[in-house]
Structure formats: C-alpha cells, structure tokens
Design a protein around this motif. Structure first.
Motif, PDB file in Angstrom:
ATOM      1  N   GLN A  26       0.816  -1.266  -0.020  1.00 26.97           N
ATOM      2  CA  GLN A  26      -0.072   0.002   0.073  1.00 26.97           C
ATOM      3  C   GLN A  26       0.923   1.110  -0.053  1.00 26.97           C
ATOM      4  N   LYS A  51       3.095  -2.899   8.276  1.00 29.06           N
ATOM      5  CA  LYS A  51       1.636  -3.334   8.108  1.00 29.06           C
ATOM      6  C   LYS A  51       0.836  -2.086   7.679  1.00 29.06           C
ATOM      7  N   HIS A  52       0.053  -2.450   6.417  1.00 28.89           N
ATOM      8  CA  HIS A  52      -1.025  -1.492   5.777  1.00 28.89           C
ATOM      9  C   HIS A  52      -0.008  -0.062   5.875  1.00 28.89           C
ATOM     10  N   THR A  53      -0.593   0.884   6.349  1.00 25.31           N
ATOM     11  CA  THR A  53      -0.358   2.214   6.068  1.00 25.31           C
ATOM     12  C   THR A  53       0.887   2.779   6.863  1.00 25.31           C
ATOM     13  N   ARG A  54       1.476   2.005   7.672  1.00 24.21           N
ATOM     14  CA  ARG A  54       2.639   2.625   8.527  1.00 24.21           C
ATOM     15  C   ARG A  54       3.864   2.695   7.820  1.00 24.21           C
ATOM     16  N   ASP A 151      -7.381  -2.729  14.945  1.00 25.24           N
ATOM     17  CA  ASP A 151      -6.476  -3.152  14.331  1.00 25.24           C
ATOM     18  C   ASP A 151      -5.381  -3.414  15.404  1.00 25.24           C
ATOM     19  N   GLU A 153      -1.016  -4.599  15.465  1.00 22.25           N
ATOM     20  CA  GLU A 153       0.244  -4.718  14.900  1.00 22.25           C
ATOM     21  C   GLU A 153       1.258  -5.307  15.724  1.00 22.25           C
ATOM     22  N   TYR A 164      -4.248  -0.177  17.628  1.00 21.14           N
ATOM     23  CA  TYR A 164      -5.142   0.894  16.863  1.00 21.14           C
ATOM     24  C   TYR A 164      -6.487   1.048  17.440  1.00 21.14           C
ATOM     25  N   GLN A 197      -8.413   6.764   8.765  1.00 21.64           N
ATOM     26  CA  GLN A 197      -7.295   6.011   8.773  1.00 21.64           C
ATOM     27  C   GLN A 197      -7.829   4.329   9.110  1.00 21.64           C
ATOM     28  N   GLU A 198      -8.786   4.175   9.578  1.00 23.01           N
ATOM     29  CA  GLU A 198      -9.456   2.675  10.030  1.00 23.01           C
ATOM     30  C   GLU A 198      -9.708   2.198   8.353  1.00 23.01           C
ATOM     31  N   ARG A 201      -6.629   1.062   6.657  1.00 22.72           N
ATOM     32  CA  ARG A 201      -5.892  -0.034   7.121  1.00 22.72           C
ATOM     33  C   ARG A 201      -6.847  -1.310   6.878  1.00 22.72           C
ATOM     34  N   ALA A 215      -6.577   3.490   0.956  1.00 29.71           N
ATOM     35  CA  ALA A 215      -5.593   2.132   1.466  1.00 29.71           C
ATOM     36  C   ALA A 215      -4.802   1.943   0.338  1.00 29.71           C
TER      37      ALA A 215
END
Length: 373
Positions: A26, A51-54, A151, A153, A164, A197-198, A201, A215
């Motif tokens: 992403q 993970k995801h958007t971090r 979420d 992580e 989160y 933000q959710e 993710r 995303a």
C-alpha cells in the motif's frame, strides 16, 4: 524470498522501481528518479513500510546495497522490527518533509537484510494479531471503555504490539494497558486513529470500482466539507456522499477547484433573463461544458432553453442597458423540437419482425457450420 519477488515482478530482487501498480504494497510511491545516475548514493535514507499504512524512515548506516522491495530488520524500541524497503534515493527526503518529521531522533537505523530466523519470528508474531485483536476487544468491553480496537500490529521480533483504536471522546486506558500486558506478555502501545485511517488499514473497494484511495496512495487526510458537493452540483444525499468510513468521500475534493473556477464564468443563478417574448429563470447548469438551461416558469420546467454562458452574459448586459433580445437563443434561432416516439402506438408486430430476422441469421449460421462438418 528473492525467487518469489522475481516471479511476481520480473526484477532481479525486490519490487520494480516503477511501481506504477499497487503490487503487494500500500502507498507505493513511483520512483521517477530511479534511473538517474547517482540517485542511490545521494542519501543514506530509506523508506520502510510495515503493516498497511505505517511507514518509517531509516539511515542505511551499514551502506547495504538496498533495493526497493528488500525485507530488512530495522531499529525499534525495544528490539527490532521487520519491514519492506519502498523507496530509496532523493525522493526519500521529499517524503520526510511530507511526513513532517521534526526531530532527527525519529530517524533510526537499518540493521541488516532480514535473515531466515528473523522471518520465522516475524511470521509467528503476525499469526497472533487477529486472535489478539478479538481478545483485546473483549478486555476493553469488560472494563466498560467507550472505544473500538480496530487493528493490532505486532513488532517483527514480537516484543511490542501496537493497538489501533477509535474513540469519540478521551479514554482513560491505564487499566486496559495493564490488563493487555498481563494477557499477552508484550510491551503495549496505544494509537488513536480516525475513521478514515481505519478504512485505510482495513481496505476495500469504493463505489467507483477501484480500491479505496486511503488504502492505496493517500497518507495525509484533508477535511471534506459539504460545500465541495454544492460547488459540483452533486445531490446532497448522505448515502451517496459518504464513503466506506461513513465520512464524506475524500474524492469530493479532487475536482472542486476546477468546478469553482468554471463556475465563475457562469452568470448568477438568481439573475432573470428578460426577452421580448418572456422572462427566463435559471433551471440547471452544466458547469464544465459552460451551458445554462433556463425555464419560463420559476418552479417547474417549462419551455426550456439551453444557451452558452457567454450568450447569457450578453443578455444580462443588454437587460442592464434596458434592451431585450427577441429570443433567448443567439440570432433568433429557435431550438429544434425533439420528435417523440409513441411506444404504445404503431404496429405491435414490429417487435416480432426483428425476432424473425435474428432467428433467420442464426439458422443460416447453423446450416453453414453443418456443411463444413
């Protein structure tokens, strides 16, 4: 691991620098400076995604030959984390400015390329995330906290977990942290995120048929107002304006500036156009095409006439001088009347004729196929 990426992307190692598609990352950034000589040596900074958007930014202090897509072990507090290199070279400095990293202490070090032992520990940690999220929700519910854990992580070495959560008001989760630490035996970090933000993710598909912008490429979110819909003449229907996060769609802001600029070229909607035959009231506008439709009735569509914004401004200027044109259209040309087709009247058997023609064609094709056989 290297063979796996080679099959996916056709590169010798890691992701192709072009990164035009989303691939398996992403917020993948197109590195348009990748083939510029000296780009890699211009800075030791690299962008690493988890993970995801971090995302995080790190110094390549060991001068490792890092490429986009390499899995690396990076410095964390405590221990180390595992992530994927998503950008190298000069563009990383621009990304750091965009991320608003004010302190140089936020930029840690890259330790090494991930080893098999690192990856094994990483997979074990990731396998715990979903179960941990479900259990943590039950713990928060038992404490009566008005929050939702969206979420979890785990850090690559399994020493820390980031939870989160979403909450409308301030939450006192001091007891929650103690209970989570006792239940999972890891260091706990709580991060509050918003509904946008959710959605980023979790991911998903928007009403446009594409993956959600939050995303895939959006990292910073700008507030969206209902005025953005008004400027674009979009119906203020909450169900259509809301995205997957139940907030106003981010894409409402994409073209609003163009609509505002185009709208300035249109006459005021309250202006009445006076001609020798009737007065015309604003009915609707095609903002980008620069066309305005007027009606002779203030409340309903009657004797509709569509003219250009330029022609409308000409009539407004004439009215100010006390002049009235003969008709609304330019040069006195009347709009051609549309011929209506009465579907109920006429020969009903005309539908059967079309069917017979189609049947004939299909029969001829079958006969030809049988001859060839």
């Amino acid at each position: 691991m290297e063979k796996e990426y080679e099959i996916k992307t056709g590169c010798d190692r890691g992701l192709c620098h072009q990164a035009i598609g989303r691939q398996d990352r992403q917020l993948n950034t197109y590195d348009w400076l990748a083939d510029v000589p000296g780009n890699q040596e211009s800075t030791d900074l690299v962008e690493v995604q988890f993970k995801h958007t971090r995302k995080g930014y790190y110094h390549n202090v060991n001068n490792l030959p890092l490429k986009k897509g390499d899995i690396v072990a990076v410095e964390a507090n405590p221990g180390h984390d595992i992530g994927v290199v998503t950008l190298t070279g000069r563009l990383v400095k621009l990304q750091i400015k965009k991320a608003n990293l004010k302190s140089a202490d936020d930029i840690k070090r890259v330790y090494r390329l991930a080893r098999e032992m690192d990856m094994q520990k990483y997979r074990e940690s990731k396998a715990r995330e979903h179960e941990t999220m479900i259990e943590s929700r039950q713990i928060a519910k038992g404490l009566g906290l008005d929050m939702k854990i969206g979420d979890v992580e785990f850090q690559g070495d399994g020493q820390k977990a980031i939870f989160y959560y979403i909450a409308d008001e301030r939450v006192d989760f001091r007891q929650l942290i103690k209970d989570l630490a006792a239940a999972f035996h890891v260091r706990i970090e709580m991060k509050q995120i918003g509904a946008r933000q959710e959605a980023g993710r979790i991911g998903g598909t928007g009403p446009c048929g594409r993956e959600l912008c939050c995303a895939t490429w959006m990292k910073n979110f700008v507030s969206v107002a209902t005025n953005a819909a008004r400027f674009q003449d979009i119906s203020l229907n909450p169900q259509k304006l809301a995205g997957m996060c139940a907030k106003l769609k981010c894409c409402l802001n994409y073209e609003v500036d163009e609509y505002i600029e185009a709208g300035r070229r249109l006459p005021n909607r309250e202006t009445v156009l006076q001609t020798l035959d009737a007065d015309y009231y604003h009915f609707k506008s095609d903002i980008l095409a620069g066309l305005v439709t007027y009606s002779t009735d203030k409340n309903i569509a009657a004797n509709l006439e569509t003219i250009t914004a330029e022609r409308a401004r000409q009539i407004v200027d004439m009215n100010r001088r006390g002049e009235k044109p003969e008709t609304l259209t330019e040069g006195g040309k009347t709009k051609p009347q549309k011929t209506t087709v009465d579907l109920a009247g006429g020969d009903v058997s005309r539908f059967d004729k079309a069917k017979k023609k189609r049947k004939k064609k299909t029969q001829v094709k079958r006969d030809e196929q049988q001859k060839h056989q």
